[in-house]
Design a protein around this motif. Structure first.
Motif, PDB file in Angstrom:
ATOM      1  N   SER A 187      13.595  29.360 -10.876  1.00 20.77           N
ATOM      2  CA  SER A 187      14.343  28.113 -10.969  1.00 20.77           C
ATOM      3  C   SER A 187      15.806  28.392 -10.637  1.00 20.77           C
ATOM      4  O   SER A 187      16.274  29.515 -10.763  1.00 20.77           O
ATOM      5  CB  SER A 187      14.214  27.481 -12.356  1.00 20.77           C
ATOM      6  N   ALA A 188      16.494  27.367 -10.187  1.00 24.02           N
ATOM      7  CA  ALA A 188      17.904  27.489  -9.839  1.00 24.02           C
ATOM      8  C   ALA A 188      18.565  26.123  -9.934  1.00 24.02           C
ATOM      9  O   ALA A 188      17.905  25.095  -9.824  1.00 24.02           O
ATOM     10  CB  ALA A 188      18.065  28.048  -8.430  1.00 24.02           C
ATOM     11  N   ARG A 189      19.873  26.156 -10.127  1.00 30.17           N
ATOM     12  CA  ARG A 189      20.666  24.936 -10.093  1.00 30.17           C
ATOM     13  C   ARG A 189      20.834  24.494  -8.653  1.00 30.17           C
ATOM     14  O   ARG A 189      20.938  25.314  -7.755  1.00 30.17           O
ATOM     15  CB  ARG A 189      22.074  25.215 -10.643  1.00 30.17           C
ATOM     16  N   ALA A 190      20.880  23.203  -8.450  1.00 28.85           N
ATOM     17  CA  ALA A 190      21.121  22.660  -7.114  1.00 28.85           C
ATOM     18  C   ALA A 190      21.930  21.378  -7.251  1.00 28.85           C
ATOM     19  O   ALA A 190      21.910  20.724  -8.295  1.00 28.85           O
ATOM     20  CB  ALA A 190      19.804  22.382  -6.404  1.00 28.85           C
ATOM     21  N   VAL A 191      22.639  21.029  -6.198  1.00 24.53           N
ATOM     22  CA  VAL A 191      23.407  19.789  -6.159  1.00 24.53           C
ATOM     23  C   VAL A 191      22.879  18.938  -5.019  1.00 24.53           C
ATOM     24  O   VAL A 191      22.648  19.438  -3.917  1.00 24.53           O
ATOM     25  CB  VAL A 191      24.916  20.070  -5.974  1.00 24.53           C
ATOM     26  N   VAL A 192      22.689  17.655  -5.297  1.00 28.33           N
ATOM     27  CA  VAL A 192      22.217  16.717  -4.278  1.00 28.33           C
ATOM     28  C   VAL A 192      23.368  16.463  -3.308  1.00 28.33           C
ATOM     29  O   VAL A 192      24.444  16.041  -3.709  1.00 28.33           O
ATOM     30  CB  VAL A 192      21.749  15.387  -4.916  1.00 28.33           C
ATOM     31  N   ARG A 193      23.135  16.746  -2.029  1.00 29.34           N
ATOM     32  CA  ARG A 193      24.164  16.556  -1.006  1.00 29.34           C
ATOM     33  C   ARG A 193      23.924  15.308  -0.178  1.00 29.34           C
ATOM     34  O   ARG A 193      24.869  14.749   0.388  1.00 29.34           O
ATOM     35  CB  ARG A 193      24.256  17.780  -0.096  1.00 29.34           C
ATOM     36  N   TRP A 194      22.682  14.861  -0.083  1.00 24.61           N
ATOM     37  CA  TRP A 194      22.387  13.605   0.608  1.00 24.61           C
ATOM     38  C   TRP A 194      21.069  13.033   0.090  1.00 24.61           C
ATOM     39  O   TRP A 194      20.240  13.750  -0.431  1.00 24.61           O
ATOM     40  CB  TRP A 194      22.362  13.763   2.123  1.00 24.61           C
ATOM     41  N   VAL A 195      20.939  11.725   0.217  1.00 25.31           N
ATOM     42  CA  VAL A 195      19.718  11.017  -0.175  1.00 25.31           C
ATOM     43  C   VAL A 195      19.305  10.144   0.997  1.00 25.31           C
ATOM     44  O   VAL A 195      20.097   9.345   1.491  1.00 25.31           O
ATOM     45  CB  VAL A 195      19.952  10.142  -1.435  1.00 25.31           C
ATOM     46  N   GLY A 196      18.069  10.334   1.452  1.00 22.90           N
ATOM     47  CA  GLY A 196      17.560   9.569   2.587  1.00 22.90           C
ATOM     48  C   GLY A 196      17.023   8.219   2.162  1.00 22.90           C
ATOM     49  O   GLY A 196      16.948   7.896   0.974  1.00 22.90           O
ATOM     50  N   ASP A 197      16.653   7.444   3.148  1.00 20.63           N
ATOM     51  CA  ASP A 197      16.058   6.137   2.893  1.00 20.63           C
ATOM     52  C   ASP A 197      14.753   6.284   2.136  1.00 20.63           C
ATOM     53  O   ASP A 197      14.035   7.274   2.283  1.00 20.63           O
ATOM     54  CB  ASP A 197      15.790   5.404   4.204  1.00 20.63           C
ATOM     55  N   CYS A 198      14.433   5.280   1.375  1.00 17.81           N
ATOM     56  CA  CYS A 198      13.186   5.253   0.611  1.00 17.81           C
ATOM     57  C   CYS A 198      12.031   4.942   1.558  1.00 17.81           C
ATOM     58  O   CYS A 198      12.106   4.007   2.352  1.00 17.81           O
ATOM     59  CB  CYS A 198      13.286   4.203  -0.477  1.00 17.81           C
ATOM     60  N   ARG A 199      10.985   5.748   1.490  1.00 16.81           N
ATOM     61  CA  ARG A 199       9.763   5.527   2.280  1.00 16.81           C
ATOM     62  C   ARG A 199       8.638   5.280   1.294  1.00 16.81           C
ATOM     63  O   ARG A 199       8.037   6.230   0.813  1.00 16.81           O
ATOM     64  CB  ARG A 199       9.450   6.741   3.136  1.00 16.81           C
ATOM     65  N   GLY A 200       8.387   4.042   0.958  1.00 18.18           N
ATOM     66  CA  GLY A 200       7.391   3.747  -0.067  1.00 18.18           C
ATOM     67  C   GLY A 200       7.893   4.274  -1.403  1.00 18.18           C
ATOM     68  O   GLY A 200       9.055   4.108  -1.745  1.00 18.18           O
ATOM     69  N   PRO A 201       7.039   4.967  -2.155  1.00 17.84           N
ATOM     70  CA  PRO A 201       7.457   5.455  -3.468  1.00 17.84           C
ATOM     71  C   PRO A 201       8.230   6.775  -3.398  1.00 17.84           C
ATOM     72  O   PRO A 201       8.671   7.284  -4.413  1.00 17.84           O
ATOM     73  CB  PRO A 201       6.123   5.662  -4.183  1.00 17.84           C
ATOM     74  N   GLU A 202       8.421   7.325  -2.194  1.00 19.13           N
ATOM     75  CA  GLU A 202       9.090   8.613  -2.059  1.00 19.13           C
ATOM     76  C   GLU A 202      10.481   8.467  -1.441  1.00 19.13           C
ATOM     77  O   GLU A 202      10.745   7.546  -0.690  1.00 19.13           O
ATOM     78  CB  GLU A 202       8.273   9.566  -1.176  1.00 19.13           C
ATOM     79  N   ARG A 203      11.317   9.424  -1.798  1.00 19.42           N
ATOM     80  CA  ARG A 203      12.665   9.493  -1.241  1.00 19.42           C
ATOM     81  C   ARG A 203      12.933  10.944  -0.865  1.00 19.42           C
ATOM     82  O   ARG A 203      12.517  11.851  -1.570  1.00 19.42           O
ATOM     83  CB  ARG A 203      13.667   9.019  -2.282  1.00 19.42           C
ATOM     84  N   THR A 204      13.621  11.163   0.233  1.00 19.33           N
ATOM     85  CA  THR A 204      13.969  12.521   0.645  1.00 19.33           C
ATOM     86  C   THR A 204      15.390  12.822   0.209  1.00 19.33           C
ATOM     87  O   THR A 204      16.288  11.991   0.387  1.00 19.33           O
ATOM     88  CB  THR A 204      13.837  12.674   2.177  1.00 19.33           C
ATOM     89  N   VAL A 205      15.579  13.999  -0.382  1.00 18.55           N
ATOM     90  CA  VAL A 205      16.902  14.419  -0.840  1.00 18.55           C
ATOM     91  C   VAL A 205      17.226  15.792  -0.263  1.00 18.55           C
ATOM     92  O   VAL A 205      16.343  16.622  -0.076  1.00 18.55           O
ATOM     93  CB  VAL A 205      17.011  14.454  -2.384  1.00 18.55           C
TER      94      VAL A 205
END
Length: 100
Positions: free
Chosen positions: A49-67
């Motif tokens: 496990s590791a810490r991470a920071v969200v740098r971008w969030v993509g458009d929602c595709r149905g119930p999923e989102r790309t980050v």
């Protein structure tokens, strides 16, 4: 692969990985840009496990989102996150060829 955000954990699917981080498809949680999350891998004997920071969030595709995540902090193993990325690349290179 899992992503932990504000006490909730969600399964994630890897879109791509790089030396600095990764892009994941997540379902159920919607972190925002600059949110800190925890990235967890539990695959056979591998537990990391590791810490991470969200740098971008993509458009929602149905119930999923790309980050897009930038990975920080400790990652187990002699070569850390970069070693994990190398193992993912190596595993991809060993895929059997499709036969027709």
């Amino acid at each position: 692969l899992g992503i932990l955000h504000r006490g909730a954990i969600a399964a994630a699917t890897t879109v791509n990985v790089s030396d600095a981080g990764c892009a994941l498809r997540v379902r159920g949680i919607v972190p925002r840009v600059d949110d800190e999350v925890r990235l967890e891998v539990r695959d056979g004997a591998l537990r990391a496990s590791a810490r991470a920071v969200v740098r971008w969030v993509g458009d929602c595709r149905g119930p999923e989102r790309t980050v897009g995540l930038q990975v920080f902090g400790e990652w187990p193993g002699a070569s850390g996150w970069q070693g994990f990325v190398a193992s993912v690349v190596e595993a991809g290179e060993r895929r059997p060829e499709a036969t027709g």
